[in-house]
Design an enzyme around this catalytic site. Structure first.
Site, mmCIF file in Angstrom:
data_model
loop_
_atom_site.group_PDB
_atom_site.id
_atom_site.type_symbol
_atom_site.label_atom_id
_atom_site.label_comp_id
_atom_site.label_asym_id
_atom_site.label_seq_id
_atom_site.Cartn_x
_atom_site.Cartn_y
_atom_site.Cartn_z
ATOM 1 N N ILE A 1 0.822 -1.208 0.000
ATOM 2 C CA ILE A 1 0.000 0.000 0.000
ATOM 3 C C ILE A 1 0.857 1.259 0.000
ATOM 4 O O ILE A 1 0.392 2.316 -0.410
ATOM 5 C CB ILE A 1 -1.006 0.020 1.177
ATOM 6 C CG1 ILE A 1 -0.316 -0.072 2.534
ATOM 7 C CG2 ILE A 1 -2.013 -1.108 1.048
ATOM 8 C CD1 ILE A 1 -1.273 0.033 3.726
ATOM 9 N N SER B 1 -2.571 -0.970 12.755
ATOM 10 C CA SER B 1 -3.364 -2.126 12.358
ATOM 11 C C SER B 1 -4.416 -2.412 13.411
ATOM 12 O O SER B 1 -4.238 -2.095 14.595
ATOM 13 C CB SER B 1 -2.472 -3.346 12.202
ATOM 14 O OG SER B 1 -3.260 -4.507 12.051
ATOM 15 N N TYR C 1 3.867 -8.586 16.805
ATOM 16 C CA TYR C 1 3.404 -7.671 15.747
ATOM 17 C C TYR C 1 2.288 -6.782 16.310
ATOM 18 O O TYR C 1 2.317 -5.553 16.135
ATOM 19 C CB TYR C 1 2.903 -8.485 14.545
ATOM 20 C CG TYR C 1 2.311 -7.628 13.442
ATOM 21 C CD1 TYR C 1 3.132 -6.910 12.579
ATOM 22 C CD2 TYR C 1 0.922 -7.534 13.264
ATOM 23 C CE1 TYR C 1 2.587 -6.117 11.569
ATOM 24 C CE2 TYR C 1 0.376 -6.751 12.263
ATOM 25 C CZ TYR C 1 1.212 -6.049 11.413
ATOM 26 O OH TYR C 1 0.661 -5.260 10.425
ATOM 27 N N LYS D 1 2.088 -2.635 16.846
ATOM 28 C CA LYS D 1 1.044 -1.793 16.257
ATOM 29 C C LYS D 1 0.297 -1.002 17.349
ATOM 30 O O LYS D 1 -0.202 0.091 17.089
ATOM 31 C CB LYS D 1 0.095 -2.664 15.433
ATOM 32 C CG LYS D 1 0.767 -3.217 14.164
ATOM 33 C CD LYS D 1 1.030 -2.104 13.179
ATOM 34 C CE LYS D 1 2.170 -2.320 12.246
ATOM 35 N NZ LYS D 1 2.383 -1.190 11.320
ATOM 36 N N SER E 1 -0.999 -8.045 0.226
ATOM 37 C CA SER E 1 0.283 -7.391 -0.046
ATOM 38 C C SER E 1 1.389 -8.398 0.226
ATOM 39 O O SER E 1 1.152 -9.596 0.278
ATOM 40 C CB SER E 1 0.446 -6.170 0.860
ATOM 41 O OG SER E 1 0.664 -6.592 2.192
HETATM 42 N N1 LIG Z 1 -1.380 -6.159 4.760
HETATM 43 C C1 LIG Z 1 -2.293 -6.025 5.697
HETATM 44 O O1 LIG Z 1 -3.290 -6.725 5.721
HETATM 45 C C2 LIG Z 1 -2.109 -4.981 6.780
HETATM 46 C C3 LIG Z 1 -3.063 -4.903 7.778
HETATM 47 C C4 LIG Z 1 -2.893 -3.941 8.771
HETATM 48 C C5 LIG Z 1 -1.804 -3.099 8.748
HETATM 49 N N2 LIG Z 1 -0.874 -3.205 7.763
HETATM 50 C C6 LIG Z 1 0.276 -2.277 7.801
HETATM 51 O O2 LIG Z 1 0.368 -1.604 6.562
HETATM 52 C C7 LIG Z 1 1.716 -1.190 6.355
HETATM 53 C C8 LIG Z 1 2.143 -1.531 4.936
HETATM 54 O O3 LIG Z 1 2.106 -2.926 4.790
HETATM 55 P P1 LIG Z 1 1.859 -3.702 3.427
HETATM 56 O O4 LIG Z 1 0.697 -4.588 3.684
HETATM 57 O O5 LIG Z 1 1.845 -2.792 2.284
HETATM 58 O O6 LIG Z 1 3.171 -4.654 3.467
HETATM 59 P P2 LIG Z 1 4.352 -4.933 2.429
HETATM 60 O O7 LIG Z 1 3.784 -5.176 1.068
HETATM 61 O O8 LIG Z 1 5.158 -6.005 3.067
HETATM 62 O O9 LIG Z 1 5.157 -3.571 2.437
HETATM 63 C C9 LIG Z 1 5.915 -3.198 3.552
HETATM 64 C C10 LIG Z 1 6.937 -2.155 3.174
HETATM 65 O O10 LIG Z 1 7.735 -1.837 4.322
HETATM 66 C C11 LIG Z 1 9.094 -1.884 3.955
HETATM 67 N N3 LIG Z 1 10.028 -2.141 5.039
HETATM 68 C C12 LIG Z 1 10.126 -3.257 5.809
HETATM 69 N N4 LIG Z 1 11.166 -3.144 6.645
HETATM 70 C C13 LIG Z 1 11.749 -1.946 6.405
HETATM 71 C C14 LIG Z 1 12.884 -1.265 6.928
HETATM 72 N N5 LIG Z 1 13.664 -1.806 7.856
HETATM 73 N N6 LIG Z 1 13.180 -0.036 6.451
HETATM 74 C C15 LIG Z 1 12.430 0.520 5.476
HETATM 75 N N7 LIG Z 1 11.352 -0.079 4.936
HETATM 76 C C16 LIG Z 1 11.024 -1.303 5.392
HETATM 77 C C17 LIG Z 1 9.159 -2.978 2.913
HETATM 78 O O11 LIG Z 1 10.378 -2.887 2.184
HETATM 79 P P3 LIG Z 1 11.083 -4.225 1.552
HETATM 80 O O12 LIG Z 1 10.309 -4.539 0.320
HETATM 81 O O13 LIG Z 1 12.483 -3.800 1.308
HETATM 82 O O14 LIG Z 1 10.967 -5.277 2.590
HETATM 83 C C18 LIG Z 1 7.924 -2.641 2.105
HETATM 84 O O15 LIG Z 1 8.191 -1.584 1.226
HETATM 85 C C19 LIG Z 1 2.538 -1.861 7.453
HETATM 86 O O16 LIG Z 1 2.823 -0.926 8.471
HETATM 87 C C20 LIG Z 1 1.615 -2.943 7.972
HETATM 88 O O17 LIG Z 1 1.885 -3.244 9.312
HETATM 89 C C21 LIG Z 1 -1.008 -4.127 6.767
#
Ligand SMILES: NC(=O)c1ccc[n+]([C@@H]2O[C@H](COP(=O)([O-])OP(=O)(O)OC[C@H]3O[C@@H](n4cnc5c(N)ncnc54)[C@H](OP(=O)(O)O)[C@@H]3O)[C@@H](O)[C@H]2O)c1
Ligand SMILES: *[C@@H]1O[C@H](CO)[C@@H](O)[C@H](O)[C@H]1NC(C)=O
Ligand SMILES: *[C@@H]1O[C@H](CO)[C@@H](O)[C@H](O)[C@H]1NC(C)=O
Length: 318
Positions: free
Chosen positions: A48, A170, A202, A206, A237
């Site tokens: 996202i 989250s 996790y 959050k 994602s």
């Molecule tokens: N997916 C869900 O259902 C969900 C639900 C609730 C909340 N969220 C929250 O939404 C946010 C985005 O998640 P997403 O679902 O889009 O996940 P994602 O596709 O895994 O994307 C996560 C991003 O964070 C980056 N990241 C991880 N470790 C990092 C670090 N040390 N320094 C800089 N960047 C880093 C990743 O980079 P790399 O590609 O290099 O690893 C990636 O760009 C997160 O905070 C997650 O907790 C997601």
């Protein structure tokens, strides 16, 4: 035969409505344009974060993609530029798992960019382990790294007010608990690597995001810098990429139907970043583009203050 067709029709109809109303959720309706404004989105090479960056670039913002991998960041840079038809997109290296990297990112950002209007703390990880500073991985990346980043950029945000900080948290924060004893002794939210232990840590990280927004909003009273935390929905994602393969195989068919895609998943982030008139709700928690009530532990003043002070010590700000 006719009954069978009717049943199939009704099931398909319900499934369609379910996907297009409940799963899809509300959309960000703001028409805000961002010409002349600068936005940072952490973790914007995928998920996202990337769709959020594309949307903001389309609105005319100068968008800084703050990502840890040069290769993944530069690939995303090309894609965000192409999809948004904008040249005002920049990649800057930022590893939130390294306090040194956070400091050098902030230093080069403050030197090379004159404004900061919106900071979107989006990066997140679902993996146990340690950061290079010896912090628990999810605590270090999901919370402490963003804590330091936000603090280092706060003066610039104040200079550019009205400005905003948006924290992607989250719904999982509901299950979070902060064990300050474990934080003090192990610099981690919790130990262990079993499925439930990882999920617990996790969720704890959050909860930190929500508590921080609560404390930061207090500290920003009297300024025109506002802050929000949010649940983006359950999204298809890369977040589950580090879980075991059985879970990933089980998730695949479910996620195609029940989870939001990344454009739908970016809507609440965009709402918090852009929606006009939500400033009085600074410090609040949003989901489905709507402000939501939080449980007592997510607005626990004493815990929020304690976590703030501990975080200051851990990143050498105190
Ligand atoms: N997916 C869900 O259902 C969900 C639900 C609730 C909340 N969220 C929250 O939404 C946010 C985005 O998640 P997403 O679902 O889009 O996940 P994602 O596709 O895994 O994307 C996560 C991003 O964070 C980056 N990241 C991880 N470790 C990092 C670090 N040390 N320094 C800089 N960047 C880093 C990743 O980079 P790399 O590609 O290099 O690893 C990636 O760009 C997160 O905070 C997650 O907790 C997601
Ligand atoms: C989001 O809000 C819309 C419109 O109010 C509603 O139809 C939908 O069911 C909600 N989705 C969730 C997951 O709460
Ligand atoms: C966002 O969360 C980070 C880490 O939890 C925290 O340091 C920062 O102060 C928070 N900012 C806002 C606006 O909540």
């Amino acid at each position: 035969m006719a009954t069978l067709l009717l049943v199939v029709g009704v099931v398909v109809g319900i499934a369609y409505i379910f996907r297009h109303v409940v799963v899809k959720g509300r959309q960000c309706t703001s028409k805000a344009k961002l010409h002349g404004k600068t936005v940072i989105v952490t973790g914007s090479n995928t998920g996202i974060g990337k769709t959020t960056a594309i949307d903001l670039a389309k609105r005319g913002a100068r968008v800084i993609l703050a990502c840890r991998s040069k290769q993944r960041g530069e690939a995303a840079l090309e894609e965000v530029k192409r999809e948004s038809c904008s040249n005002q997109v920049v990649f800057m290296q930022l590893d939130l798992g390294s306090l040194k990297s956070v400091r050098s990112f902030a230093e080069s950002f403050l030197k090379s960019e004159s404004r900061l209007d919106i900071l979107i703390n989006n990066a997140g990880i679902y993996l146990q382990g340690r950061t290079e500073d010896g912090l628990g991985m999810m605590f270090g990346i999901n919370h402490v790294g963003h804590f330091l980043l936000t603090n280092l950029l706060l003066d610039r945000l104040k200079e550019c007010e009205p400005s905003r900080v948006v924290n992607v948290s989250s719904l999982a924060h509901l299950f979070g608990n902060l064990d300050f004893n474990c934080l003090n002794t192990h610099k981690a939210l919790g130990l262990g690597t079993s499925f439930t232990e990882v999920l617990q840590v996790y969720s704890d990280s959050k909860l930190c995001n929500v508590l921080f927004t609560h404390e930061l909003a207090k500290r920003l009273q009297g300024t025109k810098v506002t802050c929000y935390s949010l649940h983006p929905g359950v999204i298809n994602s890369e977040l589950a990429r580090n879980t075991n393969s059985v879970i990933q195989i089980l998730l695949k068919p479910l996620s195609a139907f029940f989870f939001k895609n990344t454009i739908q998943g970016a809507q609440t982030t965009l709402h918090c970043a852009l929606q006009e008139g939500i400033e009085p709700l600074s410090g609040c928690y949003f989901s489905n583009c709507t402000v939501k009530k939080v449980s007592a532990k997510a607005k626990d003043d004493a815990a929020a203050k304690k976590l703030w002070e501990l975080s200051e010590r851990l990143c050498g700000l105190a």
